[in-house]
Scaffold this motif. Structure first.
Motif, PDB file in Angstrom:
ATOM      1  N   UNK A  33       0.812  -1.222   0.000  1.00 42.55           N
ATOM      2  CA  UNK A  33       0.000   0.000   0.000  1.00 42.55           C
ATOM      3  C   UNK A  33       0.846   1.273   0.000  1.00 42.55           C
ATOM      4  N   UNK A  34       2.076   1.183   0.465  1.00 43.21           N
ATOM      5  CA  UNK A  34       2.951   2.359   0.554  1.00 43.21           C
ATOM      6  C   UNK A  34       3.779   2.594  -0.716  1.00 43.21           C
ATOM      7  N   UNK A  35       3.470   1.886  -1.790  1.00 40.11           N
ATOM      8  CA  UNK A  35       4.165   2.090  -3.062  1.00 40.11           C
ATOM      9  C   UNK A  35       3.991   3.542  -3.506  1.00 40.11           C
ATOM     10  N   UNK A  36       5.101   4.226  -3.823  1.00 40.92           N
ATOM     11  CA  UNK A  36       4.979   5.618  -4.291  1.00 40.92           C
ATOM     12  C   UNK A  36       4.148   5.682  -5.577  1.00 40.92           C
ATOM     13  N   UNK A  37       3.495   6.815  -5.834  1.00 41.59           N
ATOM     14  CA  UNK A  37       2.715   6.950  -7.068  1.00 41.59           C
ATOM     15  C   UNK A  37       3.627   6.916  -8.293  1.00 41.59           C
ATOM     16  N   UNK A  38       3.079   6.488  -9.418  1.00 44.06           N
ATOM     17  CA  UNK A  38       3.868   6.352 -10.659  1.00 44.06           C
ATOM     18  C   UNK A  38       4.616   7.627 -11.025  1.00 44.06           C
ATOM     19  N   UNK A  39       3.979   8.784 -10.880  1.00 44.20           N
ATOM     20  CA  UNK A  39       4.587  10.048 -11.285  1.00 44.20           C
ATOM     21  C   UNK A  39       5.847  10.352 -10.480  1.00 44.20           C
ATOM     22  N   UNK A  40       5.954   9.813  -9.266  1.00 43.14           N
ATOM     23  CA  UNK A  40       7.091  10.137  -8.400  1.00 43.14           C
ATOM     24  C   UNK A  40       8.415   9.575  -8.941  1.00 43.14           C
ATOM     25  N   UNK A  41       8.369   8.440  -9.588  1.00 44.08           N
ATOM     26  CA  UNK A  41       9.607   7.794 -10.025  1.00 44.08           C
ATOM     27  C   UNK A  41      10.411   8.636 -11.020  1.00 44.08           C
ATOM     28  N   UNK A  42       9.815   9.096 -12.136  1.00 38.88           N
ATOM     29  CA  UNK A  42      10.631   9.910 -13.056  1.00 38.88           C
ATOM     30  C   UNK A  42      11.051  11.252 -12.456  1.00 38.88           C
ATOM     31  N   UNK A  43      10.214  11.823 -11.625  1.00 39.89           N
ATOM     32  CA  UNK A  43      10.555  13.107 -11.005  1.00 39.89           C
ATOM     33  C   UNK A  43      11.736  12.933 -10.059  1.00 39.89           C
ATOM     34  N   UNK A  44      11.620  11.974  -9.156  1.00 40.02           N
ATOM     35  CA  UNK A  44      12.679  11.754  -8.166  1.00 40.02           C
ATOM     36  C   UNK A  44      13.972  11.319  -8.850  1.00 40.02           C
ATOM     37  N   UNK A  45      13.882  10.384  -9.785  1.00 46.57           N
ATOM     38  CA  UNK A  45      15.102   9.902 -10.427  1.00 46.57           C
ATOM     39  C   UNK A  45      15.788  10.997 -11.237  1.00 46.57           C
ATOM     40  N   UNK A  46      15.045  11.872 -11.853  1.00 50.07           N
ATOM     41  CA  UNK A  46      15.661  12.974 -12.611  1.00 50.07           C
ATOM     42  C   UNK A  46      16.508  13.849 -11.695  1.00 50.07           C
ATOM     43  N   UNK A  47      15.955  14.201 -10.557  1.00 48.80           N
ATOM     44  CA  UNK A  47      16.697  15.023  -9.590  1.00 48.80           C
ATOM     45  C   UNK A  47      17.904  14.246  -9.060  1.00 48.80           C
ATOM     46  N   UNK A  48      17.686  12.991  -8.716  1.00 43.93           N
ATOM     47  CA  UNK A  48      18.786  12.187  -8.171  1.00 43.93           C
ATOM     48  C   UNK A  48      19.924  12.024  -9.169  1.00 43.93           C
ATOM     49  N   UNK A  49      19.609  11.798 -10.436  1.00 44.92           N
ATOM     50  CA  UNK A  49      20.676  11.640 -11.428  1.00 44.92           C
ATOM     51  C   UNK A  49      21.493  12.920 -11.575  1.00 44.92           C
ATOM     52  N   UNK A 139      11.858  -5.782  -2.335  1.00 45.75           N
ATOM     53  CA  UNK A 139      11.668  -6.952  -1.466  1.00 45.75           C
ATOM     54  C   UNK A 139      10.191  -7.258  -1.274  1.00 45.75           C
ATOM     55  N   UNK A 140       9.390  -6.244  -1.005  1.00 48.26           N
ATOM     56  CA  UNK A 140       7.958  -6.450  -0.770  1.00 48.26           C
ATOM     57  C   UNK A 140       7.249  -6.987  -2.003  1.00 48.26           C
ATOM     58  N   UNK A 141       7.546  -6.417  -3.156  1.00 47.30           N
ATOM     59  CA  UNK A 141       6.906  -6.880  -4.392  1.00 47.30           C
ATOM     60  C   UNK A 141       7.321  -8.320  -4.682  1.00 47.30           C
ATOM     61  N   UNK A 142       8.564  -8.635  -4.464  1.00 50.24           N
ATOM     62  CA  UNK A 142       9.046 -10.011  -4.668  1.00 50.24           C
ATOM     63  C   UNK A 142       8.300 -10.964  -3.742  1.00 50.24           C
ATOM     64  N   UNK A 143       8.201 -10.620  -2.455  1.00 48.71           N
ATOM     65  CA  UNK A 143       7.534 -11.489  -1.477  1.00 48.71           C
ATOM     66  C   UNK A 143       6.033 -11.625  -1.783  1.00 48.71           C
ATOM     67  N   UNK A 144       5.412 -10.537  -2.200  1.00 55.63           N
ATOM     68  CA  UNK A 144       3.975 -10.596  -2.502  1.00 55.63           C
ATOM     69  C   UNK A 144       3.664 -11.375  -3.765  1.00 55.63           C
ATOM     70  N   UNK A 145       4.664 -11.564  -4.612  1.00 56.26           N
ATOM     71  CA  UNK A 145       4.451 -12.225  -5.907  1.00 56.26           C
ATOM     72  C   UNK A 145       5.359 -13.407  -6.131  1.00 56.26           C
ATOM     73  N   UNK A 146       5.827 -14.010  -5.068  1.00 54.55           N
ATOM     74  CA  UNK A 146       6.815 -15.073  -5.189  1.00 54.55           C
ATOM     75  C   UNK A 146       6.316 -16.243  -6.039  1.00 54.55           C
ATOM     76  N   UNK A 147       5.021 -16.478  -6.052  1.00 56.32           N
ATOM     77  CA  UNK A 147       4.467 -17.562  -6.876  1.00 56.32           C
ATOM     78  C   UNK A 147       4.578 -17.242  -8.371  1.00 56.32           C
ATOM     79  N   UNK A 148       4.749 -15.966  -8.748  1.00 58.56           N
ATOM     80  CA  UNK A 148       4.856 -15.588 -10.151  1.00 58.56           C
ATOM     81  C   UNK A 148       6.294 -15.652 -10.651  1.00 58.56           C
TER      82      UNK A 148
END
Length: 149
Positions: A33-49, A139-148
Motif C-alpha cells: 500500500x505504501x508504493x509511491x505513485x507512478x509520477x514520483x519515479x521519473x521526477x525523483x530519479x531525474x533530480x537524483x541523477x 523486497x515487498x513486491x518479490x515477497x507478494x508475488x513469489x508464486x509468479x
C-alpha cells in the motif's frame, strides 16, 4: 569538459530505466500500500541523477581516481543494471541482490567522499534514502508475488 563527460555517463546509466520500463507485467503484480505513485519515479530519479553526476564530478575534480570514485562507478553500474534485472529479466530476486550492492556502494561513496567533498557526500543522502525505499519495495513486491517468479 569533464562535467559533460559525467553528464553523458550518468545519462547512459539513466537510460536503462527508459529502455526497461515497468509495463503491463509490473501492473499485474501485487504491491504494498505504501508504493509511491507512478509520477514520483521519473521526477525523483531525474533530480537524483543530477545530484549523482554533480557529486561524482566534484570528487573527480578534487581527487581523480580515488576510492570514492570507485564506489561512485560501482553504484552507477549497479543502478543501471537494476532495471534490466527487475523489468527486463523479471528477476526480482536477482534485482534485490543488485540493489543491496547499490546500497552498499552508495554508503561507500558517502563515507569515502566525505573527506574529499562534504557537499558530494551530502548530495548522496537523498539517493541513499530513495534506494532504501526502492530496496524495501523490491523486497515487498518479490515477497507478494513469489508464486509468479
Amino acid at each position: 569538459m569533464s562535467a559533460i563527460v559525467f553528464g553523458v555517463i550518468v545519462l547512459a546509466a539513466a537510460s536503462t530505466g527508459a529502455i526497461f520500463k515497468p509495463g503491463a507485467w509490473y501492473e499485474t503484480l501485487r504491491k504494498p500500500s505504501w508504493t509511491p505513485p507512478k509520477w514520483a519515479f521519473p521526477v525523483v530519479w531525474s533530480v537524483l541523477y543530477l545530484m549523482i553526476g554533480y557529486a561524482g564530478w566534484l570528487v573527480w575534480t578534487t581527487s581523480g581516481w580515488s576510492m570514492a570514485m570507485i564506489f561512485w562507478s560501482l553504484q552507477l553500474v549497479a543502478n543501471a543494471v537494476w532495471s534490466y534485472l527487475f523489468f527486463g529479466l523479471r528477476r526480482m530476486d536477482i534485482a534485490l541482490a543488485d540493489i543491496a550492492i547499490l546500497w552498499l556502494s552508495i554508503v561507500g561513496f558517502i563515507l569515502t567522499a566525505m573527506v574529499i567533498s562534504t557537499l558530494a557526500a551530502l548530495l548522496f543522502l537523498p539517493y541513499l534514502a530513495w534506494v532504501s525505499t526502492a530496496a524495501a519495495l523490491n523486497h515487498s513486491v518479490w515477497r507478494l508475488n513469489i508464486q509468479k517468479v
